[in-house]
Design an enzyme around this catalytic site. Sequence first.
Site, PDB file in Angstrom:
ATOM      1  N   ALA A 168      77.882  62.855  69.021  1.00  0.00           N
ATOM      2  CA  ALA A 168      77.434  61.549  68.522  1.00  0.00           C
ATOM      3  C   ALA A 168      78.226  61.162  67.286  1.00  0.00           C
ATOM      4  O   ALA A 168      78.637  60.001  67.119  1.00  0.00           O
ATOM      5  CB  ALA A 168      75.934  61.582  68.214  1.00  0.00           C
ATOM      6  N   ASP A 169      78.458  62.118  66.390  1.00  0.00           N
ATOM      7  CA  ASP A 169      79.301  61.867  65.222  1.00  0.00           C
ATOM      8  C   ASP A 169      80.731  61.545  65.627  1.00  0.00           C
ATOM      9  O   ASP A 169      81.345  60.602  65.110  1.00  0.00           O
ATOM     10  CB  ASP A 169      79.321  63.102  64.318  1.00  0.00           C
ATOM     11  CG  ASP A 169      78.167  63.137  63.334  1.00  0.00           C
ATOM     12  OD1 ASP A 169      77.611  62.074  63.027  1.00  0.00           O
ATOM     13  OD2 ASP A 169      77.826  64.232  62.870  1.00  0.00           O
ATOM     14  N   ILE A 170      81.278  62.339  66.528  1.00  0.00           N
ATOM     15  CA  ILE A 170      82.672  62.159  66.919  1.00  0.00           C
ATOM     16  C   ILE A 170      82.883  60.800  67.573  1.00  0.00           C
ATOM     17  O   ILE A 170      83.850  60.081  67.275  1.00  0.00           O
ATOM     18  CB  ILE A 170      83.115  63.302  67.852  1.00  0.00           C
ATOM     19  CG1 ILE A 170      83.240  64.598  67.043  1.00  0.00           C
ATOM     20  CG2 ILE A 170      84.434  62.978  68.545  1.00  0.00           C
ATOM     21  CD1 ILE A 170      83.450  65.837  67.883  1.00  0.00           C
ATOM     22  N   GLY A 173      82.788  58.083  65.094  1.00  0.00           N
ATOM     23  CA  GLY A 173      84.078  58.055  64.411  1.00  0.00           C
ATOM     24  C   GLY A 173      85.154  57.385  65.237  1.00  0.00           C
ATOM     25  O   GLY A 173      85.998  56.644  64.710  1.00  0.00           O
TER      26      GLY A 173
END
Length: 396
Positions: A168-170, A173
Site C-alpha cells: 500500500a505504501d509502495i 509512492g
Amino acid sequence: MKSALQGIRILDLSRVLAGPWATQLLGDYGADVVKVERPGRGDDTRQWGPPWLGSESAYFLSTNRNKRSVTIDLACDEGKVLVRELAAKADVLVENFRVDTLKRLDLDPEELMQSNPRLIVCSISAFGQNGSRAQEPGYDAMIQASGGLMSITGPEDGGPQKVGVAIADIMAGMYAANAILVALHARERSGEGQRIDVPLYDSQVAWLANQNMNYLVSGVAPGRMGTAHPNLVPYQAFETRDSDLMLAIGNDRQFADLLDCIGRPDLVSDPRYSNNAARIEHREELVALIADRFCRETTAYWLAELARRRIPAGPINDIGEVLGNEFAGERGIVRAVRNAAGDDVPIVSNPVDFSATPAIYERAPPLLGEHTGEVLQEWLGYSAEAIDALRNKAAI
C-alpha cells in the site's frame, strides 16, 4: 541530456516508505533529491533493523538511493527559515506528515507556494488532506486491511493475510511519483505549481482493479482464492512431484496447448472447457484434472514441456533465487554503489529502461546529514561560517 529530470530539485520532507519510494524514483530519473531529516536520529527506518550494512538498516537502504541527506531541526526558528529558503529554490516538495503538521510548524504549504508560485507540493497521508478521517494516522498494514486487500489475499479456507511487502505504501509512492511528473508537465504550460493529495487508502482501493469491477458489476464481494484467479481458469499454482509451479493460461489457444501437454487433447472440444467462461463454471473438476497430471512429474519436466509449447508458467522462486540467478545477472538487476563510509551498498535496479535518458545510480543511500553543508552552499549560497553558526545553534 544526461537524465530526464536533470535540473529538477526535489525537497523531500517525507520518511518511512511511501514518500521516500516516490522520491527515490524521481532521483533515479535524474532529479536532485534533498532529503531533510531530524538531527541525531533521521528517518525512522534508519533504525528498522536488523539486518544492517555498517550503521544503516537494509530497510532504509532499499528506498533512499540517489538522494542527499540534510539534517534540520524543524522545531527551531532557524530550521524553519532553512526549509522556507529551500522550498523557494525547489521545484517539488514531498511530505507525509500528519495532516496540518506543516501548518502547525509554521511551514504552511500554501504559504510556501505563495513565495514560490512554481512549487509543486505533494502530500501523502493515510486518508487524504480533508474529509472525516483526515486526522487519523495510518500505516501500510492497516491500509491493506481497511482498504480491502487483505479480504482477497490468502487461502480460500484461511484467514486474511497481508502482502509480504508494504505494498500500500509502495503503490501510493508510485501514484505520487506519477502525479509529480504530470504536475511538472502541466507547469510547462501554465508556469504554476499545484497541490497534490495522495491518500494511502484511496490508492489502495484504486489498484484493486478487476476485483473492484467484479464487485461493481456482480454485486458480490470477492473473497480469498489462494493463488487462483477470479476471472481466469486455469491460472494458479499446482503441486508437482517435487515442488510447485505457477500456471497462467490467458486464452483458449494456450488452454488447448496445455491439454496437449498433459496428454488430454481429447478435451479440446469438450463444452465444459471450450472457453474461459465455461472453464470458470467447471473450475473445480478442471483444476482437479490438471493437478492429477502435474503431480506425476517434476517441476523441471513440466516447465520444459510448457516452455516448448510457449505456455506461460514459472517456478515459485524465493528471493535468493530471484536475485542470484543467471537472468538477474543478464538484466543487471542487482548493482552496487559505494557510500561515504566505504561500504558497497547493493541496490535493486530501477526496472524502466530508457533509450536516451537512462536511470542513474550515482548516489548510495546517504549517511545521516552527509550533505548538509554541501546543499546549503549549493542551493542557498550559505558560507562556511554561516553553516558553522547554524551547527552551533543545533539548527542543523
